[in-house]
Design an enzyme around this catalytic site. Structure first.
Site, PDB file in Angstrom:
ATOM      1  N   LYS A 101       0.871  -1.169   0.000  1.00 34.57           N
ATOM      2  CA  LYS A 101       0.000   0.000   0.000  1.00 34.57           C
ATOM      3  C   LYS A 101       0.908   1.218   0.000  1.00 34.57           C
ATOM      4  CE  LYS A 101      -2.983   2.630   3.122  1.00 34.57           C
ATOM      5  NZ  LYS A 101      -3.754   2.625   4.371  1.00 34.57           N
ATOM      6  N   GLY A 162      -8.443   7.999  10.599  1.00 35.58           N
ATOM      7  CA  GLY A 162      -8.723   7.977  12.033  1.00 35.58           C
ATOM      8  C   GLY A 162      -9.791   8.939  12.508  1.00 35.58           C
ATOM      9  N   ALA A 188      -9.690   4.657   4.900  1.00 37.29           N
ATOM     10  CA  ALA A 188      -9.535   5.799   5.794  1.00 37.29           C
ATOM     11  C   ALA A 188     -10.838   6.542   6.099  1.00 37.29           C
ATOM     12  CB  ALA A 188      -8.516   6.791   5.261  1.00 37.29           C
ATOM     13  N   GLY A 189     -11.012   6.822   7.363  1.00 36.05           N
ATOM     14  CA  GLY A 189     -12.108   7.666   7.806  1.00 36.05           C
ATOM     15  C   GLY A 189     -13.418   6.950   8.037  1.00 36.05           C
ATOM     16  N   ASN A 210      -9.223   0.518   9.956  1.00 34.00           N
ATOM     17  CA  ASN A 210      -8.254   0.297  11.033  1.00 34.00           C
ATOM     18  C   ASN A 210      -8.776   0.841  12.355  1.00 34.00           C
ATOM     19  OD1 ASN A 210      -6.067   0.078  12.777  1.00 34.00           O
ATOM     20  ND2 ASN A 210      -4.577   0.655  11.275  1.00 34.00           N
ATOM     21  N   THR A 211      -8.737   2.172  12.498  1.00 34.07           N
ATOM     22  CA  THR A 211      -9.084   2.802  13.772  1.00 34.07           C
ATOM     23  C   THR A 211     -10.429   2.337  14.337  1.00 34.07           C
ATOM     24  OG1 THR A 211      -7.822   4.738  13.121  1.00 34.07           O
ATOM     25  CG2 THR A 211      -9.409   5.049  14.903  1.00 34.07           C
TER      26      THR A 211
END
Lengths: 261, 62
Positions: A101, A162, A188-189, A210-211
């Site tokens: 990535k 995040g 993301a997000g 992820n987060t």
């Protein structure tokens, strides 16, 4: 328009899950195998960092990732294409995985990716035989360029990393999904399963979370919740979503009403 | 040698260095003077004096 594949395939790799998970911020690495087993997560991202003396890291995450899972190495920490290329090469030295990535960030407040540097890195890494997954600011022209170069997929952001804000740029993501033929992985997000479902309903091929999973009270259970949302959104997309209408349309028959009421 | 920026009293090959540092050679990549040392060359790569070593692996990341 988008291909209609029940089983997701990238290059030679067949996947039965469209939920990719980032392993940052996890309270412990044992959770990775649990997510693999219980939420059918098959692709995990990892970062390349110093380990051992004079570092914060004592454990390699590599030992905790199931052998059957796919490792996607991110180039986070890279400030330009040269650093990204170097991190990718070091990553490949550590594992047989050639999935990388590309992540180049020069802005520390919003962590927006540097699309220009990402294109430069992709050009080199594709030639070196990597399967390239560029993390990009959602820009159709950049996505087309990456497809031309030979990227395996593009990973446009939904919102800053995040932030849990969800699909913050639908009008920019939709054209990418519609116009390019390599997989689109929304990255993301994404903060909630409903955000992931929305991404899949829009026609994304996969999402990377992820987060929202790693920092949940129960990461494995949250991964399961996301897996269900991803599956639901994808199924709805494949069936075909209905258009919004301005006025009501009764669901119950309007004739043969009871007189005496 | 220098290991991750700090001096470390050592002379020997990479396998021995990693053992001393308690790091698994299977999951650790090593840069000597900014160059990647392929795993196959760990044993015959000797470091000492002013060699600049970085020990690298995968950590959790998104």
């Amino acid at each position: 328009m988008k291909k209609d594949i029940k089983q997701f395939q990238i290059g030679e790799v067949k996947l039965s899950s469209r939920l990719f998970v980032g392993t940052g911020k996890l309270p412990n690495y044992e959770l990775i195998e649990e997510m693999y087993k219980e939420a059918n997560v098959q692709v995990f991202t990892v970062a390349v960092r110093r380990i051992g003396p004079n570092t914060k890291h004592t454990q390699s995450v590599l030992e905790y990732i199931p052998k059957e899972a796919v490792i996607m190495v991110n180039t986070s920490g890279a400030k330009d294409h040269k650093e990204a290329i170097r991190i990718a090469e070091i990553g490949r030295e550590l594992t047989k995985s050639d999935w990388v990535k590309i992540e180049i960030e020069t802005d520390s407040k919003y962590l927006f990716p540097d699309n220009n540097g990402t294109i430069l890195a992709a050009q080199v890494l594709v030639k070196e035989g990597f399967k390239v997954f560029p993390y990009i600011y959602p820009d159709l022209i950049v996505a087309k360029k990456l497809e031309e170069i030979g990227a395996s997929a593009v990973m446009p952001l939904a919102s800053p990393i995040g932030t849990n804000k969800g699909i913050g740029c639908e009008v920019l993501l939709k054209p990418i999904i519609n116009e390019i033929s390599i997989p689109v992985i929304i990255d993301a997000g994404i903060g909630r399963p409903s955000h992931a479902a929305k991404a899949m309903e829009m026609g994304a091929d996969a999402v990377l979370i992820n987060t929202a999973i790693a920092t949940a009270n129960q990461p494995v259970s949250m991964a399961k919740a996301f897996a269900k949302a991803v599956e639901a959104g994808r199924l709805a997309y494949e069936i075909g979503l209905l258009e919004e209408k301005e006025f009501a349309s009764a669901s119950s028959p309007l004739d043969d009403l009871i007189r005496g009421v | 040698v220098f290991v991750n920026d700090k001096p470390f009293e050592f002379s020997g090959n990479i396998i021995e260095l990693l053992k001393e540092l308690n790091l698994n050679p299977e999951t650790t990549a090593v840069l000597v003077n900014n160059k990647i040392v392929p795993k196959a060359e760990f044993e015959r790569t000797i470091v000492g004096d002013d060699d600049y070593v970085e020990t690298i692996s995968f950590v959790g990341g998104g």
